[in-house]
Structure formats: structure tokens, C-alpha cells
Motif scaffolding. Structure first.
Motif, PDB file in Angstrom:
ATOM      1  N   ALA A   1      -0.404   5.507   8.192  1.00 22.13           N
ATOM      2  CA  ALA A   1      -1.730   4.919   7.966  1.00 22.13           C
ATOM      3  C   ALA A   1      -1.920   4.518   6.509  1.00 22.13           C
ATOM      4  O   ALA A   1      -2.455   3.444   6.210  1.00 22.13           O
ATOM      5  N   ASP A   2      -1.478   5.370   5.580  1.00 25.40           N
ATOM      6  CA  ASP A   2      -1.614   5.046   4.161  1.00 25.40           C
ATOM      7  C   ASP A   2      -0.810   3.804   3.790  1.00 25.40           C
ATOM      8  O   ASP A   2      -1.251   2.974   2.977  1.00 25.40           O
ATOM      9  N   ALA A   3       0.376   3.668   4.377  1.00 22.70           N
ATOM     10  CA  ALA A   3       1.209   2.502   4.079  1.00 22.70           C
ATOM     11  C   ALA A   3       0.575   1.209   4.588  1.00 22.70           C
ATOM     12  O   ALA A   3       0.605   0.173   3.910  1.00 22.70           O
ATOM     13  N   LEU A   4      -0.032   1.241   5.766  1.00 24.34           N
ATOM     14  CA  LEU A   4      -0.681   0.042   6.301  1.00 24.34           C
ATOM     15  C   LEU A   4      -1.948  -0.295   5.525  1.00 24.34           C
ATOM     16  O   LEU A   4      -2.289  -1.474   5.346  1.00 24.34           O
TER      17      LEU A   4
ATOM     18  N   THR B   1      -2.217   0.270   2.347  1.00 27.70           N
ATOM     19  CA  THR B   1      -1.677  -0.319   1.112  1.00 27.70           C
ATOM     20  C   THR B   1      -1.274  -1.769   1.313  1.00 27.70           C
ATOM     21  O   THR B   1      -1.368  -2.583   0.385  1.00 27.70           O
ATOM     22  N   MET B   2      -0.822  -2.129   2.510  1.00 29.18           N
ATOM     23  CA  MET B   2      -0.488  -3.523   2.788  1.00 29.18           C
ATOM     24  C   MET B   2      -1.682  -4.434   2.530  1.00 29.18           C
ATOM     25  O   MET B   2      -1.546  -5.532   1.960  1.00 29.18           O
ATOM     26  N   VAL B   3      -2.860  -3.998   2.943  1.00 27.79           N
ATOM     27  CA  VAL B   3      -4.068  -4.788   2.714  1.00 27.79           C
ATOM     28  C   VAL B   3      -4.381  -4.862   1.224  1.00 27.79           C
ATOM     29  O   VAL B   3      -4.748  -5.919   0.696  1.00 27.79           O
ATOM     30  N   ILE B   4      -4.229  -3.745   0.522  1.00 28.80           N
ATOM     31  CA  ILE B   4      -4.452  -3.721  -0.926  1.00 28.80           C
ATOM     32  C   ILE B   4      -3.548  -4.740  -1.619  1.00 28.80           C
ATOM     33  O   ILE B   4      -3.990  -5.520  -2.470  1.00 28.80           O
ATOM     34  N   VAL B   5      -2.280  -4.727  -1.267  1.00 21.84           N
ATOM     35  CA  VAL B   5      -1.316  -5.631  -1.888  1.00 21.84           C
ATOM     36  C   VAL B   5      -1.671  -7.085  -1.594  1.00 21.84           C
ATOM     37  O   VAL B   5      -1.540  -7.963  -2.463  1.00 21.84           O
ATOM     38  N   SER B   6      -2.132  -7.369  -0.387  1.00 25.47           N
ATOM     39  CA  SER B   6      -2.494  -8.748  -0.043  1.00 25.47           C
ATOM     40  C   SER B   6      -3.676  -9.237  -0.871  1.00 25.47           C
ATOM     41  O   SER B   6      -3.729 -10.408  -1.265  1.00 25.47           O
ATOM     42  N   LEU B   7      -4.623  -8.346  -1.142  1.00 22.42           N
ATOM     43  CA  LEU B   7      -5.769  -8.725  -1.980  1.00 22.42           C
ATOM     44  C   LEU B   7      -5.349  -8.891  -3.438  1.00 22.42           C
ATOM     45  O   LEU B   7      -5.782  -9.833  -4.114  1.00 22.42           O
ATOM     46  N   GLN B   8      -4.508  -7.984  -3.926  1.00 23.03           N
ATOM     47  CA  GLN B   8      -4.037  -8.091  -5.306  1.00 23.03           C
ATOM     48  C   GLN B   8      -3.267  -9.381  -5.532  1.00 23.03           C
ATOM     49  O   GLN B   8      -3.425 -10.030  -6.574  1.00 23.03           O
TER      50      GLN B   8
ATOM     51  N   VAL C   1     -14.508  -3.452  -3.860  1.00 18.89           N
ATOM     52  CA  VAL C   1     -15.336  -2.943  -2.750  1.00 18.89           C
ATOM     53  C   VAL C   1     -14.521  -2.022  -1.857  1.00 18.89           C
ATOM     54  O   VAL C   1     -14.968  -0.930  -1.473  1.00 18.89           O
ATOM     55  N   LEU C   2     -13.296  -2.436  -1.509  1.00 20.58           N
ATOM     56  CA  LEU C   2     -12.447  -1.615  -0.653  1.00 20.58           C
ATOM     57  C   LEU C   2     -12.093  -0.299  -1.322  1.00 20.58           C
ATOM     58  O   LEU C   2     -12.085   0.763  -0.677  1.00 20.58           O
ATOM     59  N   HIS C   3     -11.796  -0.340  -2.620  1.00 19.06           N
ATOM     60  CA  HIS C   3     -11.513   0.891  -3.365  1.00 19.06           C
ATOM     61  C   HIS C   3     -12.685   1.865  -3.271  1.00 19.06           C
ATOM     62  O   HIS C   3     -12.501   3.074  -3.044  1.00 19.06           O
ATOM     63  N   ASN C   4     -13.877   1.353  -3.472  1.00 21.21           N
ATOM     64  CA  ASN C   4     -15.055   2.223  -3.460  1.00 21.21           C
ATOM     65  C   ASN C   4     -15.325   2.796  -2.073  1.00 21.21           C
ATOM     66  O   ASN C   4     -15.673   3.976  -1.935  1.00 21.21           O
ATOM     67  N   LEU C   5     -15.167   1.981  -1.041  1.00 23.75           N
ATOM     68  CA  LEU C   5     -15.344   2.489   0.321  1.00 23.75           C
ATOM     69  C   LEU C   5     -14.300   3.548   0.641  1.00 23.75           C
ATOM     70  O   LEU C   5     -14.595   4.567   1.287  1.00 23.75           O
ATOM     71  N   ASN C   6     -13.085   3.316   0.173  1.00 26.43           N
ATOM     72  CA  ASN C   6     -12.015   4.287   0.381  1.00 26.43           C
ATOM     73  C   ASN C   6     -12.354   5.623  -0.278  1.00 26.43           C
ATOM     74  O   ASN C   6     -12.219   6.692   0.335  1.00 26.43           O
TER      75      ASN C   6
ATOM     76  N   THR D   1      -9.701   4.851   6.976  1.00 25.56           N
ATOM     77  CA  THR D   1      -9.652   3.763   5.990  1.00 25.56           C
ATOM     78  C   THR D   1      -8.619   2.705   6.366  1.00 25.56           C
ATOM     79  O   THR D   1      -8.760   1.541   5.970  1.00 25.56           O
ATOM     80  N   MET D   2      -7.597   3.073   7.119  1.00 22.34           N
ATOM     81  CA  MET D   2      -6.661   2.059   7.620  1.00 22.34           C
ATOM     82  C   MET D   2      -7.393   1.060   8.519  1.00 22.34           C
ATOM     83  O   MET D   2      -7.234  -0.163   8.373  1.00 22.34           O
ATOM     84  N   LEU D   3      -8.220   1.557   9.426  1.00 22.93           N
ATOM     85  CA  LEU D   3      -8.972   0.668  10.315  1.00 22.93           C
ATOM     86  C   LEU D   3      -9.953  -0.183   9.524  1.00 22.93           C
ATOM     87  O   LEU D   3     -10.131  -1.376   9.800  1.00 22.93           O
ATOM     88  N   LEU D   4     -10.605   0.412   8.523  1.00 21.70           N
ATOM     89  CA  LEU D   4     -11.516  -0.346   7.665  1.00 21.70           C
ATOM     90  C   LEU D   4     -10.769  -1.461   6.936  1.00 21.70           C
ATOM     91  O   LEU D   4     -11.244  -2.608   6.864  1.00 21.70           O
TER      92      LEU D   4
END
Length: 448
Positions: free
Chosen positions: A141-144, A146-153, A163-168, A200-203
Motif C-alpha cells: 500500500a505504501d509503495a502504491l 508513493t507512485m501517486v506522489i512521484v507522478s505529482l512531483q 494537500v495530499l501530504h497534509n491529508l496523509n 491513504t492508498m485509496l485516497l
């Protein structure tokens, strides 16, 4: 100089960094409160068990030589710079294929061997190994996420990333508080992390789906990524990935290795004190963390555009500014630690104050040294950086064992400082001349 400060607010890098810093303010505050509550309720000894659990999982993670995170992060930003949508899909599919395979292997191995390994390290006690096995269920779950994080970066969507960091962090805070109030134990912390990871993976999946066409570049849908993951070849990414993985894993051992060594030679309480020091420094990265996140995206994009002159100019400015800021920030932290640590975490944690003071140097070094990673990865100099880390680790282990046997947690802190100081100094000596040389070559190629 006046013109520099006048143009500073116009820079997208500066604006993005400010957005991330503002976004991190609330997350950092929540993180500190969660740390305070955990140490207060759990106690230093049980907190040491929790830190040894994380260290055992981290040591196992050093055997992951795919380099999937570093390869995807670097090449995804380059693909964004080139506007190559086909490469985006293949990179994300490669990422999913590798991380899910590794997560499955991790669960199998840690459930089978974790308790036995723990018994060998900690005088027959299997508790750390059992906790590590259950914690391994978070890896997929953490790896997936992170995939979203990397795509935004990679697209420099820093407002959305903040926003995602804060929700996390809000979700993690709630999970930890509930777990500690129900039962303040390492077992409760594992349950909290499991709930947090999958929630948070689902979010993150929802946010990815809504933003995948943002900024004029269309990222593939999640179903397309998972379908492509079944057939995508790992060969195009494997060679550089192995070197990147070993480089990252050795870097992680620079902190997790000393924690495990302290636990084995000085006991769980000493490991807890060192863990408190590391966590305080990690949660003090409000000033430096957003800069490093931004550099991770900016450097590969500049290389993809062949803008090496701008890269060298901007890198020098960021390096100077970060060095000055880190000196002031972590210097102040070192001065305040003897008063603040026992006041915040209680008398039981008072011996952690010297550890925080010593590790303030590690905080400053990692803030500056973190700038080099995206550059040597983008320039394909990972093998040279890896060789430096191998040499430093070979030198640091016997010295660290001596320091820990004589000084416990503070010895472990000095071991961490030694590893980072020597590694960063040698990396800078290797990388900066290369950056200068390649910039000159690019200028000559561009001239008529």
C-alpha cells in the motif's frame, strides 16, 4: 544582488517550495504531537522496540535491488520534460509490477524468518521479528501511495502534492492517537500503520484519477497501468535500477544500521533514545524537505530539456542557500534541545537530549547532501556514488561498533554523523567537477 532578490518571487522553483513549506507546516505540527504522545504513553523502552521493528524491516529492504523508486522518479520527470506519454505508462507499469512482487516476497520472508532473526539479534526475543512480519503488510500500500506522489512531483503539481501530504499526515495522526489511547504498545502502532497505509492508498488513487490530465499532459489511468504491468519488460530499466537501489539502501543503512547496532550492543532503551533523536531531526525538516522534493523534479526535467547551464546556475544558488539555512536552523535546534526534549517528552527521555544535539549535524548534512542525489542520478553517476557509500560503510562499521560499545546511544549518533559527513564530502568532490564539465560541453555543442 538586488536584482536577484527582486526576481526571486517570480521563480517557479521558489513559489513551489513556499507552497510545500506552507503545506508542511500543519503536517509537521501533527507529526510532532503524534511523536510526543507516542513516547509519553509508550515509554522509551517500548518505543525502542518499535524503532527496532522499523530497523529490521529497513535492513530487509536493503536486499531490494530493483531501484524501482529511484528509476521511476528520475525517468518519469525526464519523460514529462519530453512529453512522452507512452514512456509514462510503461514506467508506472514497471513500478507497479516490481513493487507488488517485492511486497509479496517481503511478507513471505518476514513471516517465515523474521522471528528467528530477531531471536538471534536480541537474546532469543522474537517480538521484534513478529512485529516486523505484520508491518510488512503495509509495504504494498505504501509503495502504491508513493507512485501517486512521484507522478505529482514529476509534473511539479506542488499545491496538490501539499494537500495530499497534509491529508496523509492527518490520517496518520488520527490512527496513532486512537491506537495509543486504546493501548500504548508497539503492537497497536503496527495496527495503526496498517489502517493508515491502506486508507491513504485509496485516497491517493482518487486524487491521481482526478489529476491525471492536469497540466496538459495525460497520465495513464489506473486500470491501464495495472494491465500493462502484466506484460511490461523490466529490462530497459533494470541496469541503472540496481545501482540506484544499492545506493539508496546503503544510504538508509546510514541511519537504520546504527539503530540495530545500538539495540544489539546497548539494549532496547538505548535504541529508543537514538530513535527519539532521529525522529526529532526527521520531523524538523519543514525548512529543508520541500526544497529537496522540488529539486527531485526540477533536475531531471532540466536534463531532459538539455538545459545544463540553467541547472548549474540554479543548483549553485540552491546549494548556497540551503547550506546557510541548514546551519542556522539545526544550530538553533541543537541549542534548544537540552531544554525542550525533557520538557516535551518527559524526564524518561532526558538522556535523548544529547543525542538530538549530536544529530543536529546529521540534520544539516542530510539537508545539503540531499541536493546531490537527483543530480548524480540524472547524470547516471550512481555507480560512483554507490562506490563512495560502500567505502564509507566499510570504514564506519568498526568505528561505529567501538563508539556504540563505549557510549551507547550517543555513540550511535556520532556513527551516523561520521557516515553522512564523509559520504557527502566525497560525493561533492566527485559530482561538482562533472556538473561543471558537462555544462561547458553543452555550451560548446550549442555554439555555431
Amino acid at each position: 544582488m538586488r536584482q536577484f532578490f527582486h526576481e526571486l518571487p517570480r521563480s517557479k522553483f521558489v513559489r513551489d517550495t513556499v507552497v510545500l513549506q506552507i503545506g508542511r507546516a500543519g503536517a509537521t505540527a501533527l507529526s510532532f504531537v503524534a511523536l510526543w504522545l507516542t513516547i509519553r504513553l509508550m515509554g522509551v523502552e517500548h518505543y525502542g522496540v518499535w524503532k527496532l521493528t522499523l530497523a529490521l524491516v529497513a535492513i530487509w529492504q536493503t536486499l531490494d535491488i530493483s531501484g524501482v523508486g529511484q528509476v521511476t522518479s528520475t525517468r518519469l520527470a525526464i519523460a514529462v520534460g519530453k512529453r512522452d506519454e507512452g514512456e509514462l505508462r510503461d514506467l508506472l507499469a514497471f513500478y507497479v509490477k516490481v513493487v507488488l512482487a517485492w511486497a509479496l516476497l517481503s511478507v513471505i520472508v518476514l513471516f517465515a524468518a523474521g522471528p528467528w532473526l530477531s531471536a538471534q539479534l536480541y537474546d532469543g526475543d522474537t517480538r521484534v521479528g513478529q512485529l516486523a512480519a505484520w508491518f510488512s503488510l503495509t509495504l504494498a500500500a505504501d509503495a502504491l501511495y508513493t507512485m501517486v506522489i512521484v507522478s505529482l512531483q514529476s509534473r511539479r503539481l506542488m499545491r496538490q502534492l501539499a494537500v495530499l501530504h497534509n491529508l496523509n499526515q492527518l490520517a496518520l495522526f488520527v490512527c496513532i492517537v486512537v491506537a495509543m489511547l486504546v493501548q500504548a504498545s508497539p503492537e497497536s502502532m503496527v495496527v495503526a500503520r496498517l489502517v493508515h497505509s491502506y486508507g491513504t492508498m485509496l485516497l491517493a488513487f482518487v486524487i491521481y484519477t482526478r489529476l491525471r490530465a492536469e497540466d496538459g499532459l495525460r497520465f495513464p489511468g489506473l486500470p491501464d497501468i495495472f494491465r500493462r504491468a502484466r506484460t511490461v519488460s523490466v529490462r530497459p530499466y533494470w541496469r541503472s535500477g540496481v545501482a540506484m537501489a544499492l545506493d539508496k539502501n546503503l544510504g538508509n543503512l546510514f541511519t537504520q544500521g546504527p539503530v540495530a547496532l545500538v539495540g544489539a550492543l546497548a539494549g532496547e532503551t538505548a535504541a529508543g533514545l537514538l530513535g527519539v533523536g532521529i525522529d526529532v531531526i526527521a520531523r524538523s525538516s519543514l525548512l529543508t524537505g520541500p526544497v529537496l522534493e522540488n529539486v527531485q523534479a526540477v533536475v531531471p526535467q532540466a536534463v531532459g530539456r538539455r538545459d545544463l547551464t540553467g541547472l548549474r546556475r540554479n543548483f549553485r544558488r540552491v546549494l548556497i542557500a540551503m547550506s546557510a539555512a541548514a546551519l542556522v536552523f539545526y544550530g538553533a535546534l541543537a541549542l534548544l534541545a537540552p531544554v525542550v526534549v525533557p520538557l516535551v517528552f518527559g524526564d524518561e527521555a532526558e538522556p535523548a537530549a544529547p543525542v538530538v544535539v549530536i544529530l543536529a549535524l546529521f540534520g544539516a548534512l542530510s539537508a545539503v547532501g540531499g541536493l546531490f542525489g537527483p543530480v548524480y542520478r540524472a547524470f547516471d553517476l550512481v555507480r560512483e556514488a554507490l562506490a563512495i557509500k560502500v567505502v564509507v560503510m566499510a570504514l564506519g562499521l568498526p568505528l561505529g561498533a567501538l563508539l556504540v560499545s563505549q557510549a551507547g546511544a550517543t555513540g550511535g549518533a556520532w556513527m551516523i554523523n561520521f557516515l553522512f559527513l564523509v559520504s557527502i564530502a566525497l560525493t561533492a568532490a566527485m559530482l561538482l567537477p562533472v556538473l561543471t564539465g558537462r555544462t561547458k560541453d553543452a555550451l560548446q555543442d550549442a555554439s555555431p
